[in-house]
Design a protein around this motif. Structure first.
Motif: not given
Length: 234
Positions: A99, A124, A101, A96-97
């Motif tokens: 970003a 990604n 995913d 999360p910190k």
């Protein structure tokens, strides 16, 4: 991620469309199962010769049990009490910190003796060393990602922003989610990579997030360092 894992003999790099920022090579001779892998890539150009991070053993049970004292906080439970999960293929990495995913792809040693990279057209995407430990089971799991390409940042572009205490998650094929906390991070020159410290087997469930770091050497077409984030299962 422009990481490389040179073999003990420093094999010639294989061409690739982008530079790897991760390092994975097998040189555990004592196990008689040792093999060497060499991760290379480029910012869209040919692969380069690279520094020597060495990868974990193909069969983890034969690895030397090397404890990472620097990564182990005093309050961490003993190995017997530490959380652990059964082996299961990782599906997605969530940080999360920064970003992140991203889905996983398996990384394996190809016929060339080098670790095959993820597809070059997907920025990604992270890879895990599929013959090593899966994230969450006891031992050291290896997760690698590109830092950039010729045209854009890639999945681990912000990996250096992680700090001690930050958490990230790995969703797994068995439906579970493994949560890890960062112990510390370090950058190592590729010509002085501490392979046992980074890849040595551990009694508890740990993860190494790896990408390239340091200056970009245009002549060598490679980054000078590897960034390694040390973390353990909570």
């Amino acid at each position: 991620m422009a990481a490389k894992s040179p073999s003990a003999a420093e094999p010639a790099p294989a061409p690739g469309r982008r530079r790897w920022r991760t390092a994975v090579t097998l040189i555990w001779i004592a196990a008689a199962l040792a093999a060497t892998a060499y991760l290379v890539g480029g910012r869209g150009g040919p692969s380069d010769a690279g520094g020597p991070p060495h990868a974990p053993p193909a069969v983890s049970s034969t690895a030397s049990a090397v404890s990472d004292a620097a990564a182990a906080p005093a309050a961490r439970p003993s190995a017997a009490d530490a959380p652990r999960l059964p082996r299961s293929k990782p599906v997605r990495l969530l940080i999360p910190k920064i970003a992140v995913d991203a889905p996983f792809t398996d990384l394996a040693i190809g016929r060339s003796g080098q670790l095959d990279p993820p597809p070059p057209d997907d920025t990604n995407l992270v890879g895990w060393y599929a013959k090593g430990h899966s994230p969450g089971e006891p031992g050291t799991a290896i997760i690698a990602g590109h830092v950039d390409t010729t045209t854009s940042p890639a999945v681990f572009a912000r990996l250096g922003e992680l700090k001690k205490g930050d958490r990230f998650h790995v969703t797994r094929a068995d439906g579970s989610r493994a949560t890890f906390v960062v112990d510390h991070k370090e950058s190592f020159r590729k010509d002085a990579f501490p392979s046992e410290r980074v890849y040595g087997d551990t009694p508890d469930a740990q993860v190494r997030l790896i990408t390239c770091a340091g200056a970009y050497d245009r002549r060598a077409r490679d980054y000078t360092e590897n960034l390694v984030v040390f973390a353990h299962l909570v």
